[in-house]
Design a protein around this motif. Structure first.
Motif, PDB file in Angstrom:
ATOM      1  N   ARG A   4       3.226  -1.174  12.094  1.00 57.36           N
ATOM      2  CA  ARG A   4       1.775  -1.072  12.294  1.00 57.36           C
ATOM      3  C   ARG A   4       1.044  -1.053  10.953  1.00 57.36           C
ATOM      4  O   ARG A   4      -0.001  -1.679  10.797  1.00 57.36           O
ATOM      5  CB  ARG A   4       1.429   0.180  13.120  1.00 57.36           C
ATOM      6  N   LYS A   5       1.626  -0.346   9.976  1.00 55.06           N
ATOM      7  CA  LYS A   5       1.030  -0.325   8.627  1.00 55.06           C
ATOM      8  C   LYS A   5       0.970  -1.727   8.040  1.00 55.06           C
ATOM      9  O   LYS A   5      -0.027  -2.140   7.455  1.00 55.06           O
ATOM     10  CB  LYS A   5       1.876   0.567   7.691  1.00 55.06           C
TER      11      LYS A   5
ATOM     12  N   LYS B 221      -1.648  -3.757   9.761  1.00 49.98           N
ATOM     13  CA  LYS B 221      -2.970  -3.291   9.312  1.00 49.98           C
ATOM     14  C   LYS B 221      -3.314  -3.871   7.934  1.00 49.98           C
ATOM     15  O   LYS B 221      -4.420  -4.391   7.725  1.00 49.98           O
ATOM     16  CB  LYS B 221      -2.972  -1.760   9.252  1.00 49.98           C
TER      17      LYS B 221
ATOM     18  N   LYS C   1      -6.279  -6.535   6.984  1.00 52.46           N
ATOM     19  CA  LYS C   1      -7.265  -6.203   5.943  1.00 52.46           C
ATOM     20  C   LYS C   1      -7.312  -7.274   4.871  1.00 52.46           C
ATOM     21  O   LYS C   1      -8.387  -7.693   4.426  1.00 52.46           O
ATOM     22  CB  LYS C   1      -6.898  -4.863   5.287  1.00 52.46           C
TER      23      LYS C   1
ATOM     24  N   GLU D 256      -5.500   1.676  15.388  1.00 51.22           N
ATOM     25  CA  GLU D 256      -4.858   2.020  14.112  1.00 51.22           C
ATOM     26  C   GLU D 256      -4.673   0.786  13.216  1.00 51.22           C
ATOM     27  O   GLU D 256      -4.793   0.879  11.997  1.00 51.22           O
ATOM     28  CB  GLU D 256      -3.504   2.655  14.431  1.00 51.22           C
ATOM     29  N   THR D 257      -4.385  -0.351  13.832  1.00 55.98           N
ATOM     30  CA  THR D 257      -4.083  -1.549  13.039  1.00 55.98           C
ATOM     31  C   THR D 257      -5.328  -2.397  12.766  1.00 55.98           C
ATOM     32  O   THR D 257      -5.252  -3.380  12.034  1.00 55.98           O
ATOM     33  CB  THR D 257      -3.047  -2.438  13.772  1.00 55.98           C
ATOM     34  N   GLY D 258      -6.442  -2.037  13.372  1.00 49.95           N
ATOM     35  CA  GLY D 258      -7.662  -2.813  13.166  1.00 49.95           C
ATOM     36  C   GLY D 258      -7.763  -4.027  14.088  1.00 49.95           C
ATOM     37  O   GLY D 258      -8.432  -5.010  13.767  1.00 49.95           O
TER      38      GLY D 258
END
Lengths: 338, 338
Positions: free
Chosen positions: B24-25, B28, B32, B69-71
């Motif tokens: 997930r990070k 994300k 971005k 959380e991930t946008g």
């Protein structure tokens, strides 16, 4: 399955040639019977060959003979080796649009400058009588869906097993080879028949011990006589999909055909076995004829459905039947495509 | 794979929760980073829920949290249990046409008056981030083709194995369960990773001895603690896909979640094992986010490709750039669909 567990027993020969003959007869009779009711019903298979590979030509002649025998129209398109991918795709699309064609196959392999996958996926899946289109493969693989066509070799194998009353439920089936054309789809069909299926391939470790557990063994790797009799579980059913040409100086032609299984040793252990040639090969061709007939039947059903709907819709407007059969033939493409 | 063959050894815990967090990070950060270059880039997942089943709602909340959380934009469509199949199909088609939506899932199960297969196949396969559409399944199954999306749970399992440096090539992998969602596709992916794969199911005879040969065991049958530790090969890797709620009077809620494997006994034998919860479940949700991002990236690529082609074609006619990003957003549906 034979209960024989002695090496000296003779195995049951799974005679694909004889069964394929029966299938072709059945297809021929069905076509005749439909034609008696619908005179313009004429299943047609279009085969596209690029180049003049002799092995491809041998297969094509078999298909052509089977089509003639069953009363299926056969269009052979021979295109030059130099044809571009785009030109071939254009021809495929024209055949997609041709309402007189119910089944289409492009003979593989294609020359290296043409992407085989692109060509296969360009065939309208309603006419994909080889059952190679991803949509038909996906619908076959999913338990919740049904494909329009099962691929011919795996379908022929299951039919050969069933005709010989070989039960599959709960049996250990081992498939050697994981090709798109045979290995993977036959594994899916065997699983659908409730066999416990193991898929082996070139990276499988200790393949002999895996094969030795097989109640039903299907081999499709294209390696002459790779599987030896001593690897096989006594009494197992052996389906040999391989057709390999090997040197044989004792023959006038200097060569002979062998399978992927060493028949001489395997036939002393197996409970049942397919010969090569005369096993799976003829079944593949017979299934192609059956698939073409199925496609033509589907087109006819859709045409009839459309006729009913259109008649109902038009009744308030017209007192005569606009949709004569002749008119409907010319629109059967749309009908066929739903 | 752990070399431990002693029952007393502690297995490696395959921590899906931690890895899903990393995925997930990564998603994300990627989103971005793309947004820094393309401000109007906004991956969006549309989820359709029919009725108000509590178990479905639990899963949906997890997906919604992960999207936030991930946008990833998240559209939840809650439709009444009484909706007709046709009305649901119409809504699916509207979402197919909505260029702002990159991924779409219809939460299963659906009420009995709606055919789940019809609904799944109605989703545009370009937006089929669950990877359930027959065309994506077929392209996954075929070795010669690549699907647009891999199904989330099988993809998550392979990612979990790889992240834990568990080699699959040549290993005996046994999959228990042959569902469209997990069993079959995970078998296909394990075979693609060169494992020798056996697919077991309710009709498998002597399942214990088949399981006992597994270097890698994947279980997805929805039967609480069906697989016992004593069936498992010492040192095997155990992937437990089941999430079953069972009565537990010692808990305040009166119940607890267990897998399809009896964790207490299996963890004493296995070399590595997934916990339940916290194993495969979080990976499934993380893969859904990744698939949605992949779909949005693909739409963006197609938009850029179109922009280049269009600019080249228009250059002789116009000296200014007609295709501002704003204009392209409104046409990204066509771009996305190639």
């Amino acid at each position: 399955m034979s209960q024989c567990t002695q090496r000296a027993c003779m195995p049951k020969i799974l005679d694909g040639k004889a069964l394929a003959n029966e299938v072709r007869k059945r297809v021929k009779e069905n076509i005749k019977s439909t034609q008696a009711k619908v005179p313009d019903y004429k299943p047609r298979l279009a085969v596209v060959q690029v180049g003049t590979r002799e092995d491809s030509s041998v297969y094509l002649r078999m298909k052509q003979r089977a089509a003639k025998e069953t009363g299926i129209g056969f269009t052979l398109e021979q295109l030059p080796e130099s044809i571009s991918e785009q030109e071939l795709l254009n021809r495929v699309r024209e055949l997609n649009e041709d309402s007189k064609v119910h089944g289409m196959i492009v003979q593989m392999p294609l020359p290296p400058h043409i992407n085989e996958t692109t060509v296969i996926e360009a065939i309208d899946y309603h006419k994909d009588v080889d059952g190679f289109h991803a949509l038909n493969v996906g619908k076959m693989a999913k338990r919740s869906t049904t494909p329009l066509f099962l691929p011919c070799t795996p379908k022929g194998i299951i039919e050969l097993l069933k005709a010989n009353k070989i039960s599959l439920s709960g049996k250990n089936a081992v498939v050697v080879g994981r090709s798109d054309i045979v290995g993977f789809p036959v594994a899916a069909l065997l699983s659908a028949e409730d066999a416990t299926v193991t898929i082996c391939h070139s990276k499988t470790e200790n393949i002999k011990s895996v094969i030795n557990k097989a109640d039903v063994l299907v081999v499709a790797i294209g390696q002459p006589e790779f599987i030896k009799g001593e690897w096989i579980k006594p009494g197992a059913v052996v389906i040999d999909v391989g057709i390999n040409s090997v040197t044989d100086t004792s023959k006038a032609s200097g060569k002979r055909l062998v399978g992927d299984v060493e028949y001489e040793t395997a036939s002393k252990v197996a409970g049942a076995i397919t010969p090569v040639p005369g096993g799976v090969g003829p079944m593949t061709v017979a299934m192609l004829m059956e698939n073409t007939m199925i496609s033509a039947n589907r087109a006819l059903e859709h045409r009839n459905e459309c006729q009913t709907v259109c008649e109902e819709r038009l009744q308030p407007l017209f007192s005569f039947n606009l949709f004569s059969k002749k008119f409907l033939i010319s629109t059967s493409k749309e009908v066929h495509k739903k």
